[in-house]
Design a protein around this motif. Sequence first.
Motif, short mmCIF file in Angstrom:
data_model
loop_
_atom_site.label_atom_id
_atom_site.label_comp_id
_atom_site.label_asym_id
_atom_site.label_seq_id
_atom_site.Cartn_x
_atom_site.Cartn_y
_atom_site.Cartn_z
N LEU A 1 6.56 -14.94 -7.54
CA LEU A 1 5.64 -14.46 -8.58
C LEU A 1 4.65 -13.45 -8.01
N SER A 2 4.16 -13.68 -6.81
CA SER A 2 3.22 -12.74 -6.21
C SER A 2 3.89 -11.42 -5.86
N MET A 3 5.15 -11.45 -5.41
CA MET A 3 5.85 -10.22 -5.09
C MET A 3 6.13 -9.39 -6.36
N VAL A 4 6.50 -10.07 -7.45
CA VAL A 4 6.69 -9.37 -8.72
C VAL A 4 5.37 -8.76 -9.18
N GLY A 5 4.29 -9.53 -9.06
CA GLY A 5 2.98 -9.01 -9.44
C GLY A 5 2.58 -7.79 -8.63
N LEU A 6 2.80 -7.83 -7.31
CA LEU A 6 2.44 -6.69 -6.46
C LEU A 6 3.27 -5.46 -6.79
N PHE A 7 4.55 -5.66 -7.11
CA PHE A 7 5.39 -4.51 -7.48
C PHE A 7 4.89 -3.86 -8.77
N LEU A 8 4.53 -4.68 -9.75
CA LEU A 8 4.01 -4.14 -11.02
C LEU A 8 2.68 -3.43 -10.80
N ILE A 9 1.83 -3.99 -9.93
CA ILE A 9 0.54 -3.37 -9.65
C ILE A 9 0.75 -2.02 -8.96
N ALA A 10 1.67 -1.96 -7.99
CA ALA A 10 1.95 -0.70 -7.29
C ALA A 10 2.47 0.35 -8.27
N LEU A 11 3.33 -0.07 -9.19
CA LEU A 11 3.87 0.86 -10.19
C LEU A 11 2.76 1.34 -11.12
N GLY A 12 1.87 0.42 -11.50
CA GLY A 12 0.81 0.77 -12.44
C GLY A 12 -0.28 1.63 -11.82
N THR A 13 -0.85 1.16 -10.70
CA THR A 13 -1.97 1.90 -10.11
C THR A 13 -1.52 3.25 -9.57
N GLY A 14 -0.32 3.30 -9.00
CA GLY A 14 0.18 4.59 -8.51
C GLY A 14 0.55 5.52 -9.64
N GLY A 15 1.14 4.97 -10.71
CA GLY A 15 1.57 5.81 -11.82
C GLY A 15 0.43 6.47 -12.56
N ILE A 16 -0.71 5.76 -12.70
CA ILE A 16 -1.83 6.35 -13.44
C ILE A 16 -2.76 7.15 -12.53
N LYS A 17 -2.59 7.04 -11.21
CA LYS A 17 -3.50 7.72 -10.27
C LYS A 17 -3.58 9.23 -10.52
N PRO A 18 -2.45 9.95 -10.66
CA PRO A 18 -2.57 11.40 -10.86
C PRO A 18 -2.90 11.79 -12.30
N CYS A 19 -2.92 10.84 -13.21
CA CYS A 19 -3.07 11.16 -14.63
C CYS A 19 -4.51 11.07 -15.12
N VAL A 20 -5.26 10.06 -14.64
CA VAL A 20 -6.58 9.79 -15.22
C VAL A 20 -7.55 10.94 -14.97
N ALA A 21 -7.64 11.40 -13.70
CA ALA A 21 -8.57 12.49 -13.38
C ALA A 21 -8.18 13.77 -14.13
N ALA A 22 -6.88 14.08 -14.14
CA ALA A 22 -6.42 15.28 -14.84
C ALA A 22 -6.65 15.16 -16.35
N PHE A 23 -6.46 13.97 -16.89
CA PHE A 23 -6.69 13.76 -18.32
C PHE A 23 -8.18 13.95 -18.66
N GLY A 24 -9.06 13.50 -17.76
CA GLY A 24 -10.49 13.73 -17.97
C GLY A 24 -10.82 15.21 -17.92
N VAL B 1 0.83 -1.20 0.00
CA VAL B 1 0.00 0.00 0.00
C VAL B 1 0.87 1.25 0.00
N ALA B 2 1.97 1.23 0.76
CA ALA B 2 2.88 2.38 0.79
C ALA B 2 3.46 2.66 -0.59
N LEU B 3 3.85 1.61 -1.31
CA LEU B 3 4.37 1.79 -2.67
C LEU B 3 3.31 2.36 -3.60
N CYS B 4 2.07 1.95 -3.40
CA CYS B 4 0.97 2.46 -4.23
C CYS B 4 0.79 3.96 -4.07
N TYR B 5 1.20 4.51 -2.91
CA TYR B 5 1.07 5.95 -2.68
C TYR B 5 2.38 6.69 -2.88
N LEU B 6 3.46 5.99 -3.17
CA LEU B 6 4.72 6.63 -3.53
C LEU B 6 4.85 6.84 -5.03
#
Length: 709
Positions: free
Chosen positions: A137-160, A73-78
């Motif tokens: 495999l689960s740790m790799v998956g969680l790292f990719l999810i944190a990178l993805g969900t956090g990376g697009i978080k500030p973009c989608v609303a602003a893009f809309g 969760v911390a990575l998702c907000y970093l």
Amino acid sequence: TNWFIQKKTKRLSNISTKSKVVCGYPISIFFIIVNEFCERFSYYGMRAVLVLYFKYFLQWDDDLATSIYHTFVALCYLTPILGAIVADSWLGKFKTIIYLSVVYAIGQVAMAVSAMHDITDSDRDGTPNNMTFHVVLSMVGLFLIALGTGGIKPCVAAFGGDQFDDHQERQRRTFFSVFYLCINGGSLLSTIITPILRGQTCGIYSQQKCYSLAFGVPAALMVVSLVVFIAGSGMYYKAKPEGNIMLSVCKCIGFAIKNRYRHRSKAYPKRKHWMDWAEEKYDRLLIAQIKMVLKVLFLYIPLPMFWTLFDQKGSRWTLQATTMDGNFGQLVIQPDQMQTFNPILILTLVPIMESVVYPLIKKCGFNFTPLKRMTVGMFLAALAFVCAGVVQLQIDKTLPIFPSTSESQLKLLNMGNNQLEVHLPNNFTVNLPPAQASEEYFTYKEQEVSISIGNPPVTETVHLVKGQRQTLLIPPTIREEWVKNCFAISCNFMFVCTSKISFDFLMTRHTFNLKSGSQSCEYTIKFGFGSSYTIFIPSTFTFGPNCQESITEVEEIKPNSIHMALQIPQYFLITAGEVMFSVTGLEFSYSQAPSNMKAVLQAGWLLTNSVGNFIVLIVAEIAKFPKKWAEFFLFASLLVAVCVIFSIMAYFYTYIDPMEIEAQFSQEKDEDEEDEDEKDKMRKTEEQMVKRDSVKSNDSDNAFKLSKM
């Protein structure tokens, strides 16, 4: 002015040619809204079952499961800070969303694959034989999810928001309201559905809890989210990256610190604010804006403690619910479904607070400022953890006492048809009815105990395993070395001598069908949450109308007796605290920040959430409280202390109007420019007068020369 008009005209032409308008709204925003709903469903659905996946599939203890959960969760907000910088300075919002959504989807698929127990279940007993594969495999998956969900978080609303023009302010506000509704709607549905999917059984060789399905559906929704977003590509207005304000702010602050260090000698005069040391290189308006932002960021220092408590509803509170009774009559609630109360209460409390509570407080003459609301929100979160601690105290009274690492526990099961008298150490005697077990486990610190059975007594020495529960199966006929043949560990499994069978059911009635050729016998038993049973089928069992009467059930662990409804008050308090703290905090931050610095405050706000989750990680791994209620009370006490500190900081805070300050600087700048223009005019006038004087002097000299000639 011409450049501005050309840019606006070009932007309007892009919107009118690429995006049709439906009911006054660009049709492109409908793709963005569907994309956000699917993405939020994917994220919250995966997160809802994550801590139980760690505990029951990867077989981690509560502390490790909590630590990894909060690290994720911390990575998702970093990562939103990284996503904002990449979008504004390099790729642009559209490409950033596309690329990171692909990373996001790959991470979700990796999580679904990691939860397939059949991949490494070589002996087909339902338990993975190569747990390292699933963990990695689960740790790799969680790292990719944190990178993805956090990376697009500030973009989608602003893009809309970019899809609207300035004259569509009302439509833009409606879009953001619907956008926020989609976030909570996706969260609500996912926290209801994915725990149900987890509760199903699936597998090729053996049927186990279906975590792969619980992760697979969110992965599918993430793929749908990506496809829908790409489908609207031709209709979007795609603003080019124009640089990120956070980089400019960091550079300005860095220069001010460096310049102040260079001029640390007393020979240099002091300045009012340490940021004033950046005036040699940066504009005074930018420096003033950064000062306003730093003033708000200073108030952010105590805020991580609120998120420390708030985000534990997905870890500690879910684990607490696993030790409670979720039977609500006709409705059976899974432990991870209790999180559903949070989005439900948010959708209920936000309009009530805005339209009823705050206006009523204002009518009473109380100045309920945003900082006071945030203080009350923090106090409510502390009360929520006090409630959680009280509930945990009640739960601890009903939990079974398992042996420590220096102890062993033993239960006796009479497999014969006659009553037995068993003599245990310390002159303790137990009378066992036929086909029955002792009511409780006997605890021993010795590794070997002597047991005498029958009359005349037959004595045997039993070897116990430290830190485990064991059941001694006493056969109908006592033979030599009977202990070695009928002795088994019984902890969350059912044993009949040396064979074992394991079941995992909800609190309901289940019927077992025993068959032998054409004969069959149905046996019905009611299972409870958290309970463990041994079903004993005696050697004298015969098929017939009353065959179930000879079957005996032995209750190894009693069902949970504390009801999950007792968690509702703590969910209500933490959600009320969230509404008063989080919603008000963002409103306060935006009102106190310059228009071009809101992204910086958004990054700071997300950073407080990340730091709060790291605090949980530290406490879970270092403190390691033996009693969970003590940990709950500790967190409540820490937040109360932080609440007092924050209230003192808020008392001395002076509210400002950023637009007014910016207007003053703009006016001063205009006056300075006017002064410069006047000085230039005077300078030019003086130069012209000098030229005239020089011309006159030249003319007089020429006249003198001519007259002399």
